[in-house]
Write a protein that holds these residues in place. Sequence first.
Motif, PDB file in Angstrom:
ATOM      1  N   SER A   1      -3.043 -16.135 -57.551  1.00 40.42           N
ATOM      2  CA  SER A   1      -4.003 -15.331 -58.332  1.00 40.42           C
ATOM      3  C   SER A   1      -5.344 -15.155 -57.613  1.00 40.42           C
ATOM      4  N   PHE A   2      -5.432 -15.609 -56.357  1.00 35.68           N
ATOM      5  CA  PHE A   2      -6.702 -15.556 -55.631  1.00 35.68           C
ATOM      6  C   PHE A   2      -7.105 -14.110 -55.320  1.00 35.68           C
ATOM      7  N   ARG A   3      -8.272 -13.697 -55.832  1.00 30.67           N
ATOM      8  CA  ARG A   3      -8.767 -12.326 -55.622  1.00 30.67           C
ATOM      9  C   ARG A   3     -10.279 -12.359 -55.423  1.00 30.67           C
ATOM     10  N   PRO A   4     -10.847 -11.291 -54.846  1.00 30.53           N
ATOM     11  CA  PRO A   4     -12.316 -11.241 -54.712  1.00 30.53           C
ATOM     12  C   PRO A   4     -13.001 -11.175 -56.081  1.00 30.53           C
ATOM     13  N   ASP A   5     -14.236 -11.656 -56.128  1.00 29.79           N
ATOM     14  CA  ASP A   5     -15.043 -11.501 -57.346  1.00 29.79           C
ATOM     15  C   ASP A   5     -15.547 -10.071 -57.461  1.00 29.79           C
ATOM     16  N   HIS A   6     -15.973  -9.521 -56.315  1.00 28.67           N
ATOM     17  CA  HIS A   6     -16.474  -8.143 -56.285  1.00 28.67           C
ATOM     18  C   HIS A   6     -15.992  -7.463 -55.016  1.00 28.67           C
ATOM     19  N   THR A   7     -15.725  -6.176 -55.124  1.00 24.22           N
ATOM     20  CA  THR A   7     -15.338  -5.392 -53.946  1.00 24.22           C
ATOM     21  C   THR A   7     -16.250  -4.184 -53.844  1.00 24.22           C
ATOM     22  N   VAL A   8     -16.970  -4.113 -52.732  1.00 30.43           N
ATOM     23  CA  VAL A   8     -17.880  -2.990 -52.485  1.00 30.43           C
ATOM     24  C   VAL A   8     -17.133  -1.961 -51.640  1.00 30.43           C
ATOM     25  N   ILE A   9     -17.035  -0.744 -52.147  1.00 30.96           N
ATOM     26  CA  ILE A   9     -16.365   0.326 -51.401  1.00 30.96           C
ATOM     27  C   ILE A   9     -17.435   1.236 -50.811  1.00 30.96           C
ATOM     28  N   LEU A  10     -17.487   1.282 -49.483  1.00 29.50           N
ATOM     29  CA  LEU A  10     -18.395   2.209 -48.809  1.00 29.50           C
ATOM     30  C   LEU A  10     -17.630   3.517 -48.673  1.00 29.50           C
ATOM     31  N   ASP A  11     -18.094   4.518 -49.368  1.00 27.03           N
ATOM     32  CA  ASP A  11     -17.343   5.774 -49.446  1.00 27.03           C
ATOM     33  C   ASP A  11     -18.070   6.923 -48.762  1.00 27.03           C
ATOM     34  N   ALA A  12     -17.314   7.689 -47.971  1.00 20.82           N
ATOM     35  CA  ALA A  12     -17.853   8.910 -47.357  1.00 20.82           C
ATOM     36  C   ALA A  12     -16.700   9.884 -47.169  1.00 20.82           C
ATOM     37  N   PRO A  13     -16.982  11.192 -47.239  1.00 23.36           N
ATOM     38  CA  PRO A  13     -15.928  12.162 -46.970  1.00 23.36           C
ATOM     39  C   PRO A  13     -15.310  11.901 -45.594  1.00 23.36           C
ATOM     40  N   VAL A  14     -14.001  12.115 -45.505  1.00 22.13           N
ATOM     41  CA  VAL A  14     -13.252  11.812 -44.281  1.00 22.13           C
ATOM     42  C   VAL A  14     -13.853  12.480 -43.047  1.00 22.13           C
ATOM     43  N   GLU A  15     -14.225  13.768 -43.165  1.00 21.47           N
ATOM     44  CA  GLU A  15     -14.722  14.464 -41.962  1.00 21.47           C
ATOM     45  C   GLU A  15     -16.025  13.854 -41.440  1.00 21.47           C
ATOM     46  N   ILE A  16     -16.875  13.378 -42.353  1.00 16.69           N
ATOM     47  CA  ILE A  16     -18.139  12.737 -41.948  1.00 16.69           C
ATOM     48  C   ILE A  16     -17.845  11.404 -41.256  1.00 16.69           C
ATOM     49  N   ALA A  17     -16.969  10.602 -41.870  1.00 19.09           N
ATOM     50  CA  ALA A  17     -16.639   9.282 -41.308  1.00 19.09           C
ATOM     51  C   ALA A  17     -15.985   9.411 -39.935  1.00 19.09           C
ATOM     52  N   LEU A  18     -15.034  10.325 -39.802  1.00 20.56           N
ATOM     53  CA  LEU A  18     -14.322  10.461 -38.527  1.00 20.56           C
ATOM     54  C   LEU A  18     -15.230  11.015 -37.431  1.00 20.56           C
TER      55      LEU A  18
END
Length: 207
Positions: A129-146
Amino acid sequence: MSHSNAKFITVEGIEGVGKSTNIQWMAEQLEQKGLSVVLTREPGGTPLGERVRDILLAEFTEKTLPQTELLLLYAARFAHVEQVIKPALAQGKWVICDRFVDATYAYQGAGRGMDFKVIDSLNEWTLGSFRPDHTVILDAPVEIALARIQRNRVLDRFEKEKASFFEKIRQFYLQCAAQNPERYIVIDASKELGQVKQQIAEVICKI
């Protein structure tokens, strides 16, 4: 997760969203609050895990099958959790990990098309049952990230994937966040770095 108030925070996102820079900043924010922080990453985090990482990112003459990828990830993850993450939490240290279980569901599940039930069973077997307490998702449109990754480095096996692969992964992360807002925090990583850091600082205050 442990006898103290230590938290296990994971940071997720596709290539090019600035995870390394922002994880460092996140650790600094927590340390300013007087907390002890361990920074780690997946695949990696232990000597064995780092060797597995090298294998996963390398290109071989034969195709690396999704099943092979998945099993290597879990071999490294089990060692990482048992030898680094759980002991740190038990000592009252906060742990920030660059990618964790969500990355496996996103990359090998949504991206590669592996059966989610197979990933579920590996999770159950290795993590319980081990899981993170919090998960931060850094989100950006694919074309910007790539566009960001193509500017500044030699690409590894994952970074060479098509935009459609990353689009599936990005959508999966956003879907997780929509379904479980208690655990997931989405940060707009397409903004200028100072603004991204500001968003992270606000999140850290609430954790």
